[in-house]
Scaffold this motif. Structure first.
Motif, PDB file in Angstrom:
ATOM      1  N   ASP A  71       9.911  -4.552  19.184  1.00  0.00           N
ATOM      2  CA  ASP A  71      10.229  -5.383  20.185  1.00  0.00           C
ATOM      3  C   ASP A  71      11.365  -5.236  20.896  1.00  0.00           C
ATOM      4  OD1 ASP A  71       7.878  -7.030  19.349  1.00  0.00           O
ATOM      5  OD2 ASP A  71       8.693  -7.947  17.911  1.00  0.00           O
ATOM      6  N   PHE A  72      11.282  -5.321  22.046  1.00  0.00           N
ATOM      7  CA  PHE A  72      12.518  -5.171  23.074  1.00  0.00           C
ATOM      8  C   PHE A  72      12.789  -5.933  24.116  1.00  0.00           C
ATOM      9  CE2 PHE A  72       8.617  -3.493  24.992  1.00  0.00           C
ATOM     10  CZ  PHE A  72       8.714  -3.498  26.069  1.00  0.00           C
ATOM     11  N   VAL A  73      14.022  -6.256  24.446  1.00  0.00           N
ATOM     12  CA  VAL A  73      14.485  -7.079  25.708  1.00  0.00           C
ATOM     13  C   VAL A  73      14.543  -6.016  26.631  1.00  0.00           C
ATOM     14  CG1 VAL A  73      16.888  -6.492  25.153  1.00  0.00           C
ATOM     15  CG2 VAL A  73      16.230  -8.603  26.333  1.00  0.00           C
ATOM     16  N   PHE A  74      14.313  -6.552  28.108  1.00  0.00           N
ATOM     17  CA  PHE A  74      14.528  -5.463  29.166  1.00  0.00           C
ATOM     18  C   PHE A  74      14.852  -6.291  30.521  1.00  0.00           C
ATOM     19  CE2 PHE A  74      10.289  -7.920  29.356  1.00  0.00           C
ATOM     20  CZ  PHE A  74      10.122  -8.344  30.615  1.00  0.00           C
ATOM     21  N   ILE A  75      15.263  -5.442  31.428  1.00  0.00           N
ATOM     22  CA  ILE A  75      15.790  -5.902  32.714  1.00  0.00           C
ATOM     23  C   ILE A  75      14.678  -5.187  33.732  1.00  0.00           C
ATOM     24  CG2 ILE A  75      17.433  -5.818  34.541  1.00  0.00           C
ATOM     25  CD1 ILE A  75      19.451  -5.219  32.329  1.00  0.00           C
ATOM     26  N   HIS A  76      14.199  -6.072  34.474  1.00  0.00           N
ATOM     27  CA  HIS A  76      13.113  -5.878  35.513  1.00  0.00           C
ATOM     28  C   HIS A  76      13.968  -5.610  36.850  1.00  0.00           C
ATOM     29  CE1 HIS A  76       9.394  -5.601  37.879  1.00  0.00           C
ATOM     30  NE2 HIS A  76       8.548  -5.563  36.659  1.00  0.00           N
ATOM     31  N   SER A  77      13.540  -4.315  37.655  1.00  0.00           N
ATOM     32  CA  SER A  77      14.167  -3.995  38.764  1.00  0.00           C
ATOM     33  C   SER A  77      13.287  -4.292  39.735  1.00  0.00           C
ATOM     34  CB  SER A  77      14.179  -2.301  38.574  1.00  0.00           C
ATOM     35  OG  SER A  77      13.073  -1.672  38.406  1.00  0.00           O
ATOM     36  N   GLY A  78      12.226  -4.970  40.012  1.00  0.00           N
ATOM     37  CA  GLY A  78      11.611  -5.341  41.040  1.00  0.00           C
ATOM     38  C   GLY A  78      12.202  -6.468  41.866  1.00  0.00           C
ATOM     39  N   ASP A  79      12.120  -6.337  43.021  1.00  0.00           N
ATOM     40  CA  ASP A  79      12.654  -7.447  43.997  1.00  0.00           C
ATOM     41  C   ASP A  79      12.282  -8.637  43.862  1.00  0.00           C
ATOM     42  OD1 ASP A  79      14.263  -5.326  45.236  1.00  0.00           O
ATOM     43  OD2 ASP A  79      13.116  -5.098  46.651  1.00  0.00           O
TER      44      ASP A  79
END
Length: 503
Positions: A71-79
């Motif tokens: 499992d992972f944590v993420f940062i989304h780059s979408g505007d």
């Protein structure tokens, strides 16, 4: 992608198609990649094998594996992303959903060690000026349980934040026909419907769909009692059942610079003719002018159709005449050379990319007059700006037209108990959220003049389940452009409107 041996300096190249980011866990290096024709996916660099392809996340800008289950944590780059302002987790597959653990977190980086995760958060979404906070979390996230399945038929609605309060949510985008059929056929394979009142099929599903009544879920009735009256009215059917829970509400408005507009003699009247006349005073100021014919015209016609089921009235004839007379007028056209002066100001003033003394700031913001702004997300970017106020777009009945994104619970869901617990936690969060523009109590709003003017607009609004714009848009445009006469439009539009309302 290249690997470098630090002891020898040897560089090794891999044949990974398009590596985006990578993360390491217990000696395994996992790479997030993009491959043309297949989309995004996870690649095990250590084992030199593909784990899976998945497009549930699209373009994430960073991720960190947090447990041995990958499992992972993420940062989304979408505007535009429902995960921009939350601490979000997922599983390394195409089946698990998204878990959102904490909101109003603006992660710019993170690091995991053992059972703990440290998150570096910016002050706000666009403010990376140097004020950061560090959060430490005990990570006990798991995607092992089946996710709550949400279905929608709109990409725009899919981007609406649906904070999951620690629950795993999988959102599936269906075709409009598939969506309607799934909801109306009492399918058991989904748990929650998410849609917007602006969508063409929303009124049909609202009237013919079968939804679980939310009255007895703890906190729901109390929350709806605290909402603006128009919102509570829409959420409650004729039997007194609360059939839906609003996620967000949008009222198209005008954001305007008070000083600059006053200097040009511009005010914003509730009368359409006066409104257009005033906006025309900006016609020699085009490079800093932003308007949109559809925002104004659609708002007016939506307002009219909220109280009428025919275009054959004197009120419509009067309205249509005003629109046709001004259809090619600069007041109803998008003549801007700047996409949106206030959006640029938000980047400049709050994002650390400029200052009030910079030439770019003066060119864009100091000369800005006003901007048609249809979505609350954009409107809230200006909260606290002492130079701005919000004004409503004219309507036929004096009540502002609002569009609501909402969720409904499938009464036939295979995971009904867990879904109702999710709704309970969601409504608890909504009931205490500041500047949400659903709650009637002014104590939940900032006291600056702009926020208060925005509050007044939302308080005087009614949710519109619109007659599909597509039914009459082309014919109305032909009339407005002088290609057909008004009576011809009325006859044809009423024929289509009657067929839609009686189908």
């Amino acid at each position: 992608m290249c690997g470098i041996a630090l002891n020898t300096g040897e560089i090794t190249e891999s044949d990974i198609p398009y590596p985006i980011r990578f993360s390491e866990r217990n000696g395994r290096i996992i790479v997030y990649i993009y491959e043309k024709g297949k989309g995004y996916g996870f690649y095990d660099y250590t084992a030199n094998s593909m784990i899976c392809y998945t497009n549930k996340l699209d373009h994430i800008s960073d991720f960190e594996i947090i447990n041995d289950n990958m499992d992972f944590v993420f940062i989304h780059s979408g505007d535009i992303s429902p995960y921009r302002e939350t601490l979000s987790f997922s599983g390394m597959d195409d089946k698990s959903g998204i878990i959102q653990l904490d909101d109003e977190i603006y992660p710019v980086g993170f690091s995991s060690e053992g059972d703990y995760l440290c998150v570096l958060s910016a002050k706000s979404l666009y403010d990376y000026s140097g004020e950061f906070k560090v959060y430490k979390y005990f990570v006990n996230i798991s995607t092992a349980d089946p996710p709550i399945r949400v279905i929608t038929a709109s990409e725009l609605t899919m981007q609406t934040p649906l904070f999951s309060c620690g629950y795993q949510i999988q959102t599936d985008l269906l075709s409009q026909n598939g969506f309607s059929l799934t909801v109306l056929s009492l399918d058991k394979a989904y748990d929650i419907v998410m849609m917007s009142s602006i969508e063409t099929y929303a009124n049909e599903i609202k009237s013919k769909g079968s939804f679980y009544p939310l009255n007895d879920i703890p906190g729901v009735k109390e929350y709806m009692d605290g909402c603006f009256p128009g919102l509570k009215e829409t959420a409650t059917n004729a039997d007194g059942d609360i059939w839906m829970l609003p996620v967000s509400v949008d009222v198209p408005i005008i954001r305007y610079n008070v000083k600059n507009c006053a200097e040009k003699g511009i005010s914003f009247s509730s009368d359409l003719s006066d409104f257009i006349s005033n906006i025309n005073k900006a016609s020699d100021y085009l490079e800093y002018f932003f308007s949109d014919v559809y925002t104004v015209v659609r708002s007016m016609l939506t307002s009219y159709l909220s109280e009428n089921d025919s275009f054959d009235t004197d009120a419509f004839r009067s309205l249509a005449g005003i629109i046709r007379e001004n259809y090619f007028n600069k007041a109803l056209r998008n003549n801007s050379k700047v996409l949106n002066a206030f959006y640029n100001n938000m980047l400049l003033a709050k994002g650390g990319y400029g200052s009030p003394d910079s030439e770019l700031y003066k060119e864009i913001y100091d000369k800005a007059l006003f901007a048609m702004t249809p979505y609350l997300t954009e409107q809230k970017n200006s909260i606290g700006d002492d130079n701005l106020l919000a004004a409503p777009i004219p309507t036929v009945n004096g009540v502002n037209s609002a569009y609501c994104t909402f969720i409904c619970v499938n009464p036939n869901s295979d995971h009904l108990e867990e879904t109702l617990l999710f709704v309970e936690k969601t409504v608890s969060r909504f009931a205490n959220k500041k500047n949400n523009f659903t709650l009637a109590d002014k104590a939940f709003y900032d006291s600056d003049p702009y926020t208060q003017s925005l509050y007044d607009i939302y308080a005087n609004s009614r949710i519109s389940f619109t007659v599909p714009w597509e039914i009459y848009r082309d014919d109305f445009e032909s009339y407005a452009k002088g290609m057909i006469e008004l009576e011809d439009f009325i006859a044809e539009a009423d024929r289509k409107l009657s067929a839609y309302l009686n189908e």
